[in-house]
Design an enzyme around this catalytic site. Structure first.
Site, PDB file in Angstrom:
ATOM      1  N   ASP A  13      41.406  43.122  41.980  1.00 26.60           N
ATOM      2  CA  ASP A  13      40.148  42.410  41.727  1.00 26.60           C
ATOM      3  C   ASP A  13      40.120  41.009  42.332  1.00 26.60           C
ATOM      4  OD1 ASP A  13      39.368  44.639  40.243  1.00 26.60           O
ATOM      5  OD2 ASP A  13      40.221  43.817  38.400  1.00 26.60           O
ATOM      6  N   LYS A  16      38.367  41.828  47.284  1.00 30.88           N
ATOM      7  CA  LYS A  16      38.571  42.525  48.554  1.00 30.88           C
ATOM      8  C   LYS A  16      37.256  43.071  49.124  1.00 30.88           C
ATOM      9  CE  LYS A  16      41.478  45.115  46.307  1.00 30.88           C
ATOM     10  NZ  LYS A  16      41.645  44.371  45.036  1.00 30.88           N
ATOM     11  N   GLY A  40      37.350  49.138  41.995  1.00 26.66           N
ATOM     12  CA  GLY A  40      35.945  48.760  41.870  1.00 26.66           C
ATOM     13  C   GLY A  40      35.760  47.548  42.756  1.00 26.66           C
ATOM     14  N   HIS A  41      35.136  47.740  43.893  1.00 28.41           N
ATOM     15  CA  HIS A  41      34.993  46.656  44.870  1.00 28.41           C
ATOM     16  C   HIS A  41      33.531  46.198  44.890  1.00 28.41           C
ATOM     17  CE1 HIS A  41      38.842  48.031  47.191  1.00 28.41           C
ATOM     18  NE2 HIS A  41      39.057  47.728  45.932  1.00 28.41           N
ATOM     19  N   THR A 129      43.054  53.190  34.251  1.00 25.35           N
ATOM     20  CA  THR A 129      41.599  53.256  34.324  1.00 25.35           C
ATOM     21  C   THR A 129      41.095  54.622  33.833  1.00 25.35           C
ATOM     22  OG1 THR A 129      41.725  54.026  36.599  1.00 25.35           O
ATOM     23  CG2 THR A 129      41.490  51.649  36.268  1.00 25.35           C
ATOM     24  N   GLN A 221      43.526  47.950  44.673  1.00 20.89           N
ATOM     25  CA  GLN A 221      44.470  47.368  43.713  1.00 20.89           C
ATOM     26  C   GLN A 221      45.095  46.096  44.321  1.00 20.89           C
ATOM     27  OE1 GLN A 221      44.721  51.146  44.126  1.00 20.89           O
ATOM     28  NE2 GLN A 221      43.049  50.846  42.747  1.00 20.89           N
ATOM     29  N   LYS A 328      37.137  32.660  44.806  1.00 21.04           N
ATOM     30  CA  LYS A 328      36.722  32.182  43.489  1.00 21.04           C
ATOM     31  C   LYS A 328      37.182  30.764  43.174  1.00 21.04           C
ATOM     32  CE  LYS A 328      35.653  35.582  40.556  1.00 21.04           C
ATOM     33  NZ  LYS A 328      35.623  36.776  39.685  1.00 21.04           N
ATOM     34  N   SER A 329      37.341  29.932  44.201  1.00 21.54           N
ATOM     35  CA  SER A 329      37.728  28.540  43.930  1.00 21.54           C
ATOM     36  C   SER A 329      36.626  27.840  43.138  1.00 21.54           C
ATOM     37  CB  SER A 329      38.029  27.794  45.231  1.00 21.54           C
ATOM     38  OG  SER A 329      37.325  28.327  46.293  1.00 21.54           O
ATOM     39  N   ASP A 330      35.373  28.318  43.297  1.00 21.67           N
ATOM     40  CA  ASP A 330      34.246  27.719  42.555  1.00 21.67           C
ATOM     41  C   ASP A 330      34.423  27.817  41.041  1.00 21.67           C
ATOM     42  OD1 ASP A 330      33.767  30.550  43.516  1.00 21.67           O
ATOM     43  OD2 ASP A 330      32.277  30.435  41.922  1.00 21.67           O
ATOM     44  N   VAL A 409      33.354  30.741  47.903  1.00 20.11           N
ATOM     45  CA  VAL A 409      32.877  29.841  46.843  1.00 20.11           C
ATOM     46  C   VAL A 409      31.767  30.476  45.991  1.00 20.11           C
ATOM     47  CG1 VAL A 409      33.583  27.702  47.992  1.00 20.11           C
ATOM     48  CG2 VAL A 409      31.329  28.676  48.493  1.00 20.11           C
TER      49      VAL A 409
HETATM   50  P1  GDP Z   1      37.958  43.699  44.365  1.00 22.41           P
HETATM   51  O1  GDP Z   1      38.335  44.847  43.494  1.00 22.41           O
HETATM   52  O2  GDP Z   1      39.145  43.006  44.950  1.00 22.41           O
HETATM   53  O3  GDP Z   1      36.948  44.063  45.427  1.00 22.41           O
HETATM   54  O4  GDP Z   1      37.253  42.634  43.399  1.00 22.41           O
HETATM   55  P2  GDP Z   1      36.178  42.955  42.238  1.00 22.41           P
HETATM   56  O5  GDP Z   1      34.881  43.272  42.855  1.00 22.41           O
HETATM   57  O6  GDP Z   1      36.733  43.916  41.254  1.00 22.41           O
HETATM   58  O7  GDP Z   1      36.166  41.558  41.485  1.00 22.41           O
HETATM   59  C1  GDP Z   1      35.813  40.382  42.122  1.00 22.41           C
HETATM   60  C2  GDP Z   1      34.606  39.788  41.390  1.00 22.41           C
HETATM   61  O8  GDP Z   1      34.440  38.447  41.782  1.00 22.41           O
HETATM   62  C3  GDP Z   1      33.293  40.473  41.733  1.00 22.41           C
HETATM   63  O9  GDP Z   1      32.461  40.430  40.622  1.00 22.41           O
HETATM   64  C4  GDP Z   1      32.741  39.611  42.862  1.00 22.41           C
HETATM   65  O10 GDP Z   1      31.337  39.678  42.956  1.00 22.41           O
HETATM   66  C5  GDP Z   1      33.187  38.252  42.425  1.00 22.41           C
HETATM   67  N1  GDP Z   1      33.481  37.289  43.507  1.00 22.41           N
HETATM   68  C6  GDP Z   1      34.019  37.526  44.734  1.00 22.41           C
HETATM   69  N2  GDP Z   1      34.240  36.358  45.372  1.00 22.41           N
HETATM   70  C7  GDP Z   1      33.834  35.369  44.544  1.00 22.41           C
HETATM   71  C8  GDP Z   1      33.846  33.946  44.620  1.00 22.41           C
HETATM   72  O11 GDP Z   1      34.295  33.345  45.585  1.00 22.41           O
HETATM   73  N3  GDP Z   1      33.364  33.261  43.536  1.00 22.41           N
HETATM   74  C9  GDP Z   1      32.883  33.889  42.436  1.00 22.41           C
HETATM   75  N4  GDP Z   1      32.442  33.142  41.443  1.00 22.41           N
HETATM   76  N5  GDP Z   1      32.856  35.238  42.324  1.00 22.41           N
HETATM   77  C10 GDP Z   1      33.350  35.960  43.356  1.00 22.41           C
HETATM   78  P1  IMO Z   2      40.725  47.074  42.608  1.00 21.13           P
HETATM   79  O1  IMO Z   2      40.831  47.852  43.886  1.00 21.13           O
HETATM   80  C1  IMO Z   2      42.650  45.895  38.850  1.00 21.13           C
HETATM   81  C2  IMO Z   2      45.314  48.829  36.977  1.00 21.13           C
HETATM   82  C3  IMO Z   2      44.879  49.430  35.670  1.00 21.13           C
HETATM   83  C4  IMO Z   2      46.236  49.688  35.017  1.00 21.13           C
HETATM   84  C5  IMO Z   2      47.102  50.098  36.214  1.00 21.13           C
HETATM   85  C6  IMO Z   2      47.248  51.593  36.386  1.00 21.13           C
HETATM   86  O2  IMO Z   2      39.357  47.003  42.061  1.00 21.13           O
HETATM   87  O3  IMO Z   2      41.401  45.760  42.718  1.00 21.13           O
HETATM   88  P2  IMO Z   2      45.603  53.505  37.251  1.00 21.13           P
HETATM   89  O4  IMO Z   2      44.263  53.947  36.745  1.00 21.13           O
HETATM   90  O5  IMO Z   2      45.605  53.058  38.673  1.00 21.13           O
HETATM   91  O6  IMO Z   2      46.680  54.504  36.995  1.00 21.13           O
HETATM   92  O7  IMO Z   2      45.962  52.221  36.341  1.00 21.13           O
HETATM   93  O8  IMO Z   2      46.482  49.554  37.354  1.00 21.13           O
HETATM   94  N1  IMO Z   2      44.334  48.952  38.086  1.00 21.13           N
HETATM   95  C7  IMO Z   2      43.601  47.947  38.556  1.00 21.13           C
HETATM   96  N2  IMO Z   2      43.487  46.668  38.138  1.00 21.13           N
HETATM   97  N3  IMO Z   2      41.971  46.300  39.947  1.00 21.13           N
HETATM   98  C8  IMO Z   2      42.096  47.564  40.393  1.00 21.13           C
HETATM   99  O9  IMO Z   2      41.526  47.982  41.544  1.00 21.13           O
HETATM  100  C9  IMO Z   2      42.902  48.463  39.665  1.00 21.13           C
HETATM  101  N4  IMO Z   2      43.224  49.767  39.812  1.00 21.13           N
HETATM  102  C10 IMO Z   2      44.113  50.045  38.846  1.00 21.13           C
HETATM  103  O10 IMO Z   2      44.098  48.545  34.917  1.00 21.13           O
HETATM  104  O11 IMO Z   2      46.754  48.481  34.510  1.00 21.13           O
HETATM  105 MG    MG Z   3      38.049  45.545  41.530  1.00 19.01          MG
END
Ligand code: GDP
Ligand code: IMO
Ligand code: MG
Length: 422
Positions: A13, A16, A40-41, A129, A221, A328-330, A409
């Site tokens: 998270d 990416k 979840g991207h 998950t 991940q 997310k430095s903001d 940001v």
């Molecule tokens: P990923 O799994 O690595 O693609 O990340 P996620 O989408 O699960 O989580 C990142 C969250 O941070 C999402 O809700 C994005 O919309 C949000 N996000 C991404 N970059 C920034 C940022 O620079 N600042 C803030 N405040 N939110 C961000």
């Molecule tokens: P993205 O791509 C954050 C975590 C789960 C659990 C562990 C194992 O959005 O960054 P799994 O269902 O893979 O067997 O769960 O890994 N986990 C994540 N945490 N971001 C993810 O994906 C994750 N995918 C799995 O919460 O701790």
């Molecule tokens: Mg994610």
């Protein structure tokens, strides 16, 4: 042409999806190499928000080829829901999405097994998950899996055998379940999948490279969830590190070019497992509130803490990161003081490396830096960075011995600032 790889350096998270979307215009191909719908991207642009789970984040930018590689595990019913939602929002993908015949299928009973194994672990549960990721990769490695290519010939027979095996295991666990509805949707998903271009993606990607096309690989991940190097057993079941791009797409290691390492300016984790810099106080709550730190897939609260440079140095080493992307430095905009863990204290001794076990007795040693107390969400160029933020970036670059080339940001595609631009 080289392949560039973008991956998370923490516990997932990191942002990416957003960055893949930002970088996609520079590439011809975007490819996922591991993980599945546990990811979840999130992407935001033009006032719209999208969450992708199995489909590469390059799907929104022009006519790029998007590939789901052999290292991915695919759930046909979740895939169908995701693809149909994209089509409905004006993003057709059948022409642009190619799926490896060697990617493994997540069966309805894999999801049940995921839940059953978690239940059996009791307090020691991983907090998965619940998408069947572990059982599907287990079947892959134990040579019992079903692959996307299997849906093309005698599928009913193969599915019945795999399901019967799982039913035996579930019976031995005394686990009650009912898959009538999920199985119906899943079989619809299998039919839907047949409409897509099912390919030998290792040949395709290498052919594209030979033809001079550029490729961006999108990790899922994060490094600290890697099955070999993460905080085992609280990890996912795939290799999330750069090497996973080679095995998950059929690429020779000499094809890897830039490795983008994505990190938040702080740190989060979903699910169970050790997290040395976790904050249980008001600061942790503030990070969660300001950063909207709730799972994109499960909606679960993300645990929050300060940035961990010991873990990041480890992640940079494992992946061969060539440039960092700071997200997310903001979220730290209002803080008076910002902390960064520069070492761990274990049994009274300071260490600067990531040890075998971080479960207990690891005390973070912090450096403190002054906050910038400026709203950065509207900043569009590096020249507008406050002095304290520049100092914070320089500190991170020095500690991590790697340049920070992009700063994010805010969640929107536009809230992205490049550094070191000629
Ligand atoms: P990923 O799994 O690595 O693609 O990340 P996620 O989408 O699960 O989580 C990142 C969250 O941070 C999402 O809700 C994005 O919309 C949000 N996000 C991404 N970059 C920034 C940022 O620079 N600042 C803030 N405040 N939110 C961000
Ligand atoms: P993205 O791509 C954050 C975590 C789960 C659990 C562990 C194992 O959005 O960054 P799994 O269902 O893979 O067997 O769960 O890994 N986990 C994540 N945490 N971001 C993810 O994906 C994750 N995918 C799995 O919460 O701790
Ligand atoms: Mg994610």
């Amino acid at each position: 042409m080289k392949v560039d790889v973008l991956l998370g350096l923490q516990w997932g998270d990191e942002g990416k999806g957003k960055v893949v979307d930002v970088l996609t215009p520079r590439y011809d191909v975007v490819a996922r190499f591991q993980g599945g719908p546990n990811a979840g991207h999130t992407l935001e642009f033009e006032g719209q928000k999208y969450v992708l789970r199995s489909i590469p984040s390059g799907i929104f930018q022009g006519d790029k080829v998007n590939i789901i590689g052999n290292g991915v595990v695919l759930d046909p019913s979740l895939f169908k829901a995701e693809a149909e939602a994209l089509e409905a929002s004006g993003h057709p993908l059948k022409e642009r999405l190619h799926i490896s015949k060697k990617a493994h299928l997540i069966l309805p009973t894999h999801r049940v097994l995921d839940a059953a194994y978690e239940a059996a672990k009791g307090d020691a549960k991983v907090g998965t998950t619940g998408k069947g990721i572990g059982p599907t990769y287990t079947d892959k490695v134990s040579r019992n899996g079903l692959r996307v290519g299997d849906i093309l010939h005698n599928f009913e027979e193969k599915y019945a055998a795999a399901k019967a095996r799982h039913e035996q295991i579930l019976k031995s666990l005394n686990y009650e379940y009912d898959i009538t509805e999920t199985e119906r949707q899943w079989l619809e998903g299998i039919d839907y999948l047949r409409q897509f271009q099912l390919v030998d993606s290792e040949h395709e990607i290498n052919r594209l490279l030979k033809a001079g096309k550029s490729v961006l690989c999108e990790g899922a991940q994060g490094t600290l969830l890697d099955v070999d190097f993460g905080s085992y057993p609280f990890v996912t079941s795939s290799n999330t590190i750069c090497a996973g791009a080679c095995s998950g797409l059929g690429l020779g290691p000499n094809k890897i070019g830039e490795v983008y390492g994505i990190m938040k300016a702080y740190c989060t984790r979903v699910g169970a497992g050790p997290f040395p810099t976790e904050l249980f106080d008001e600061t942790g709550k503030t990070l969660r509130d300001l950063g909207h730190e709730y799972g994109a897939v499960t909606g679960r609260e993300r645990r929050c803490g300060w940035v961990d440079l010991v873990a990041l140095r480890y992640a940079i080493m494992l992946n061969g990161v060539t440039q960092l992307i700071l997200m997310k430095s903001d979220v730290l905009d209002g803080f008076d003081t910002i902390k960064a863990c520069v070492a761990y204290k274990v049994n009274g001794e300071e260490i600067d490396y990531f040890p075998f076990d971080i479960t207990e007795g690891v005390e973070p040693v912090y450096a403190e830096l002054p906050g910038w107390k400026t709203d950065m969400t509207g900043v569009t160029s590096e020249d507008e960075f406050p002095e304290e933020f520049n100092a914070y970036i320089s500190f991170l670059e020095e500690q991590l011995e790697t340049p920070i080339k992009i700063v994010s940001v805010g969640p929107d595609r536009a809230q992205t600032i490049e550094r070191y631009v000629d």
